[in-house]
Design a protein around this motif. Structure first.
Motif, PDB file in Angstrom:
ATOM      1  N   GLU A   1       0.692  -1.321  -0.077  1.00 61.56           N
ATOM      2  CA  GLU A   1       0.128  -0.084  -0.126  1.00 61.56           C
ATOM      3  C   GLU A   1       0.879   1.058   0.040  1.00 61.56           C
ATOM      4  OE1 GLU A   1      -2.274  -0.458   3.500  1.00 61.56           O
ATOM      5  OE2 GLU A   1      -3.584  -2.068   3.290  1.00 61.56           O
ATOM      6  N   GLY A   2       2.151   1.142   0.132  1.00 65.17           N
ATOM      7  CA  GLY A   2       3.412   1.851  -0.453  1.00 65.17           C
ATOM      8  C   GLY A   2       3.773   2.992   1.455  1.00 65.17           C
ATOM      9  N   LEU A   3       3.248   1.953   2.734  1.00 69.25           N
ATOM     10  CA  LEU A   3       4.252   1.978   3.919  1.00 69.25           C
ATOM     11  C   LEU A   3       5.267   2.378   3.487  1.00 69.25           C
ATOM     12  CD1 LEU A   3       0.883   1.583   4.077  1.00 69.25           C
ATOM     13  CD2 LEU A   3       1.408   1.457   6.696  1.00 69.25           C
ATOM     14  N   THR A   4       5.727   3.227   4.449  1.00 65.65           N
ATOM     15  CA  THR A   4       6.774   3.299   4.844  1.00 65.65           C
ATOM     16  C   THR A   4       7.427   2.528   5.935  1.00 65.65           C
ATOM     17  OG1 THR A   4       7.110   4.853   7.006  1.00 65.65           O
ATOM     18  CG2 THR A   4       6.799   5.892   4.115  1.00 65.65           C
ATOM     19  N   ALA A   5       9.435   2.093   5.726  1.00 62.90           N
ATOM     20  CA  ALA A   5       9.703   1.144   7.017  1.00 62.90           C
ATOM     21  C   ALA A   5       9.357   1.905   8.604  1.00 62.90           C
ATOM     22  CB  ALA A   5      10.662   1.138   7.437  1.00 62.90           C
ATOM     23  N   ALA A   6       9.058   2.809   8.651  1.00 66.08           N
ATOM     24  CA  ALA A   6       9.046   3.504  10.131  1.00 66.08           C
ATOM     25  C   ALA A   6       7.558   2.789  10.483  1.00 66.08           C
ATOM     26  CB  ALA A   6       9.233   4.674  10.067  1.00 66.08           C
ATOM     27  N   SER A   7       6.534   3.229   9.633  1.00 67.25           N
ATOM     28  CA  SER A   7       5.221   3.386   9.866  1.00 67.25           C
ATOM     29  C   SER A   7       4.297   1.729   9.322  1.00 67.25           C
ATOM     30  CB  SER A   7       3.738   3.827   8.062  1.00 67.25           C
ATOM     31  OG  SER A   7       3.596   5.287   7.836  1.00 67.25           O
ATOM     32  N   LEU A   8       5.491   0.698   9.005  1.00 60.60           N
ATOM     33  CA  LEU A   8       4.962  -0.437   9.458  1.00 60.60           C
ATOM     34  C   LEU A   8       5.403  -0.904  10.820  1.00 60.60           C
ATOM     35  CD1 LEU A   8       6.693  -1.991   6.105  1.00 60.60           C
ATOM     36  CD2 LEU A   8       4.240  -2.460   6.515  1.00 60.60           C
ATOM     37  N   LYS A   9       6.650  -0.441  11.082  1.00 59.23           N
ATOM     38  CA  LYS A   9       6.752  -0.709  12.984  1.00 59.23           C
ATOM     39  C   LYS A   9       5.730   0.019  13.595  1.00 59.23           C
ATOM     40  CE  LYS A   9      12.335  -0.361  12.413  1.00 59.23           C
ATOM     41  NZ  LYS A   9      13.528   0.459  12.302  1.00 59.23           N
ATOM     42  N   LEU A  10       5.097   1.424  13.521  1.00 56.88           N
ATOM     43  CA  LEU A  10       3.880   1.495  14.173  1.00 56.88           C
ATOM     44  C   LEU A  10       3.441   0.494  14.401  1.00 56.88           C
ATOM     45  CD1 LEU A  10       2.802   3.606  15.868  1.00 56.88           C
ATOM     46  CD2 LEU A  10       2.180   4.526  13.736  1.00 56.88           C
ATOM     47  N   ASP A  11       2.589  -0.285  13.734  1.00 57.83           N
ATOM     48  CA  ASP A  11       1.365  -1.513  13.541  1.00 57.83           C
ATOM     49  C   ASP A  11       2.436  -2.502  13.555  1.00 57.83           C
ATOM     50  OD1 ASP A  11       0.165   0.268  11.923  1.00 57.83           O
ATOM     51  OD2 ASP A  11       0.239  -1.513   9.932  1.00 57.83           O
ATOM     52  N   LEU A  12       3.647  -2.971  13.640  1.00 57.85           N
ATOM     53  CA  LEU A  12       4.197  -4.171  14.374  1.00 57.85           C
ATOM     54  C   LEU A  12       4.043  -3.802  16.409  1.00 57.85           C
ATOM     55  CD1 LEU A  12       4.844  -6.609  13.681  1.00 57.85           C
ATOM     56  CD2 LEU A  12       7.182  -6.221  13.678  1.00 57.85           C
ATOM     57  N   SER A  13       4.816  -2.664  15.924  1.00 61.92           N
ATOM     58  CA  SER A  13       4.748  -2.575  17.834  1.00 61.92           C
ATOM     59  C   SER A  13       3.575  -2.289  17.988  1.00 61.92           C
ATOM     60  CB  SER A  13       5.266  -0.961  17.514  1.00 61.92           C
ATOM     61  OG  SER A  13       5.299  -0.408  19.023  1.00 61.92           O
ATOM     62  N   ALA A  14       2.472  -1.994  17.929  1.00 64.06           N
ATOM     63  CA  ALA A  14       0.722  -2.067  18.422  1.00 64.06           C
ATOM     64  C   ALA A  14       0.098  -3.459  18.768  1.00 64.06           C
ATOM     65  CB  ALA A  14      -0.260  -1.609  17.110  1.00 64.06           C
ATOM     66  N   ILE A  15       0.901  -4.159  17.465  1.00 67.11           N
ATOM     67  CA  ILE A  15       0.432  -5.735  17.419  1.00 67.11           C
ATOM     68  C   ILE A  15       1.070  -6.730  18.850  1.00 67.11           C
ATOM     69  CG2 ILE A  15       0.503  -8.097  15.941  1.00 67.11           C
ATOM     70  CD1 ILE A  15      -0.092  -6.143  13.720  1.00 67.11           C
ATOM     71  N   ARG A  16       2.670  -6.231  18.588  1.00 65.47           N
ATOM     72  CA  ARG A  16       2.886  -6.812  19.642  1.00 65.47           C
ATOM     73  C   ARG A  16       2.871  -6.971  20.885  1.00 65.47           C
ATOM     74  NH1 ARG A  16       8.916  -6.402  16.698  1.00 65.47           N
ATOM     75  NH2 ARG A  16       9.516  -7.907  16.382  1.00 65.47           N
ATOM     76  N   SER A  17       2.365  -5.124  21.409  1.00 70.42           N
ATOM     77  CA  SER A  17       1.908  -5.119  22.719  1.00 70.42           C
ATOM     78  C   SER A  17       0.702  -4.975  22.858  1.00 70.42           C
ATOM     79  CB  SER A  17       2.054  -3.065  22.366  1.00 70.42           C
ATOM     80  OG  SER A  17       3.039  -2.804  22.361  1.00 70.42           O
ATOM     81  N   PHE A  18      -0.452  -5.399  21.935  1.00 70.82           N
ATOM     82  CA  PHE A  18      -1.743  -6.384  22.022  1.00 70.82           C
ATOM     83  C   PHE A  18      -1.356  -7.362  22.145  1.00 70.82           C
ATOM     84  CE2 PHE A  18      -5.087  -8.514  20.051  1.00 70.82           C
ATOM     85  CZ  PHE A  18      -6.377  -8.425  20.479  1.00 70.82           C
ATOM     86  N   PHE A  19      -0.429  -8.133  21.649  1.00 66.89           N
ATOM     87  CA  PHE A  19       0.373 -10.320  22.431  1.00 66.89           C
ATOM     88  C   PHE A  19       0.844  -9.974  23.570  1.00 66.89           C
ATOM     89  CE2 PHE A  19      -2.008 -10.998  17.738  1.00 66.89           C
ATOM     90  CZ  PHE A  19      -1.893 -11.844  18.262  1.00 66.89           C
ATOM     91  N   GLY A  20       1.060  -8.685  23.857  1.00 67.34           N
ATOM     92  CA  GLY A  20       1.320  -9.127  25.098  1.00 67.34           C
ATOM     93  C   GLY A  20       0.711  -8.817  26.348  1.00 67.34           C
ATOM     94  N   PHE A  21      -0.747  -7.991  26.106  1.00 65.84           N
ATOM     95  CA  PHE A  21      -1.692  -7.700  26.619  1.00 65.84           C
ATOM     96  C   PHE A  21      -2.228  -9.224  27.034  1.00 65.84           C
ATOM     97  CE2 PHE A  21      -5.813  -7.044  26.795  1.00 65.84           C
ATOM     98  CZ  PHE A  21      -5.995  -6.152  28.202  1.00 65.84           C
ATOM     99  N   LEU A  22      -2.764  -9.875  25.731  1.00 68.07           N
ATOM    100  CA  LEU A  22      -3.111 -11.059  25.684  1.00 68.07           C
ATOM    101  C   LEU A  22      -2.451 -12.155  26.407  1.00 68.07           C
ATOM    102  CD1 LEU A  22      -4.773 -11.536  21.965  1.00 68.07           C
ATOM    103  CD2 LEU A  22      -5.975 -10.476  24.031  1.00 68.07           C
ATOM    104  N   ARG A  23      -1.215 -11.812  26.981  1.00 66.95           N
ATOM    105  CA  ARG A  23      -0.181 -12.905  27.482  1.00 66.95           C
ATOM    106  C   ARG A  23      -0.858 -12.913  29.108  1.00 66.95           C
ATOM    107  NH1 ARG A  23       4.433 -11.625  25.667  1.00 66.95           N
ATOM    108  NH2 ARG A  23       4.592 -10.228  27.418  1.00 66.95           N
ATOM    109  N   LYS A  24      -1.171 -11.305  29.200  1.00 62.28           N
ATOM    110  CA  LYS A  24      -1.025 -11.524  31.048  1.00 62.28           C
ATOM    111  C   LYS A  24      -2.137 -11.673  31.366  1.00 62.28           C
ATOM    112  CE  LYS A  24       3.098  -8.501  31.344  1.00 62.28           C
ATOM    113  NZ  LYS A  24       3.016  -6.067  31.815  1.00 62.28           N
ATOM    114  N   ARG A  25      -3.361 -10.800  30.304  1.00 60.84           N
ATOM    115  CA  ARG A  25      -4.850 -11.028  30.862  1.00 60.84           C
ATOM    116  C   ARG A  25      -5.229 -12.204  30.342  1.00 60.84           C
ATOM    117  NH1 ARG A  25      -6.762  -5.881  32.373  1.00 60.84           N
ATOM    118  NH2 ARG A  25      -4.789  -4.271  33.234  1.00 60.84           N
ATOM    119  N   GLU A  26      -4.766 -12.809  29.185  1.00 64.02           N
ATOM    120  CA  GLU A  26      -5.820 -14.076  28.581  1.00 64.02           C
ATOM    121  C   GLU A  26      -5.092 -15.412  28.843  1.00 64.02           C
ATOM    122  OE1 GLU A  26      -8.853 -14.069  28.276  1.00 64.02           O
ATOM    123  OE2 GLU A  26      -9.433 -11.650  28.411  1.00 64.02           O
ATOM    124  N   GLY A  27      -3.791 -15.139  29.070  1.00 62.52           N
ATOM    125  CA  GLY A  27      -2.659 -16.512  28.885  1.00 62.52           C
ATOM    126  C   GLY A  27      -2.707 -16.568  27.146  1.00 62.52           C
TER     127      GLY A  27
END
Length: 276
Positions: free
Chosen positions: A80-106
């Motif tokens: 879609e034309g995203l830069t590496a910085a924007s891709l890193k932001l998306d990946l950071s959001a997903i990683r943080s979300f999965f970190g939350f799921l690990r703590k809250r949902e196992g």
């Protein structure tokens, strides 16, 4: 009759994402900007997974996502034309979300932990103009303390006039001067290279050496602090900051940018790229 409560792993990803964003806002005190961007990233990821897996993702499915699933999402975003910085932001959001799921949902997912983000292109420093480079050198030479002024002027002249790095200039010994037409320095990666030495550089360094209250032995450092210790890179940077602010120059006017300007200005004057 009341409906039975849904099992944790029957929750949709969207429901879990909303709980995550509420957690960011209320407990982590994340900025509005972060909450908004993370929310948008997770919405895009959920939409991608719905199409990718053929069904809306539930918490039951998330532990089974593989590295290729995450990479497919990033590839789609890159298309879609995203830069590496924007891709890193998306990946950071997903990683943080999965970190939350690990703590809250196992919920554990090793693939997201092992996934490396895209590399950002290294940004070259913006070189200062020839006028600004000369102004910095002149300003350094006009300090109140004469030998310190001469020292800073000599260093800035070496960075700009010979293209030396700070580390290269500060590694010079007392016995290295007076300079000839070329100066051999130990550069990046422990590689030796030769730098051209203009008469103005020789004159500037010799002016400093003549009035410097320290040094004299062959193994002494060429450049000293006011206390007679080897000069540190931080002191050179601080001196540059002082003169930059006094002259009203932008923050991009750094010692490294001064060095970078050497090659740029030499090229513009018809210099040989191989020599640079």
């Amino acid at each position: 009759m009341a409906k039975p409560a849904a099992k944790s792993d029957d929750k949709t990803m969207g429901e879990a994402a909303r709980a995550f964003l509420a957690h960011l806002k209320a407990e982590k005190r994340a900025s509005v900007y972060t909450v908004r961007n993370y929310g948008a990233a997770l919405e895009r990821f959920e939409a991608f997974l719905t199409d990718h897996l053929g069904a809306r993702p539930t918490l039951r499915l998330l532990p089974n996502l593989e590295t290729r699933d995450f990479r497919s999402f990033l590839a789609a975003r890159r298309a879609e034309g995203l830069t590496a910085a924007s891709l890193k932001l998306d990946l950071s959001a997903i990683r943080s979300f999965f970190g939350f799921l690990r703590k809250r949902e196992g919920i554990e997912n090793n693939a997201i932990s092992a996934l490396r983000g895209p590399k950002s292109k290294e940004r070259l420093p913006r070189p200062v103009s020839e006028v600004d480079a000369c102004a910095l050198i002149d300003a350094a030479g006009n300090e109140a303390s004469s030998w310190v002024a001469a020292r800073d002027a000599a260093i800035f002249t070496l960075l700009y006039g010979a293209g030396l790095r700070i580390s290269e200039a500060l590694s010079l010994r007392w016995a290295d001067a007076p300079f000839g037409e070329r100066l051999r320095v130990l550069g990046k990666g422990a590689k030796t290279r030769e730098a051209p030495v203009l008469p103005v550089i020789r004159d500037s360094v010799e002016t400093y050496r003549t009035i410097c209250p320290y040094g004299g032995d062959a193994d002494d450092p060429l450049f000293f602090s006011v206390r007679g210790k080897p000069l540190s890179p931080r002191l050179v940077q601080r001196s540059m900051e002082t003169h930059r602010k006094a002259l009203g120059l932008p923050d991009s006017a750094t010692p490294h940018a001064l060095r970078h300007a050497f090659g740029t200005h030499l090229l513009s004057a018809g210099g040989d790229l191989r020599a640079i």
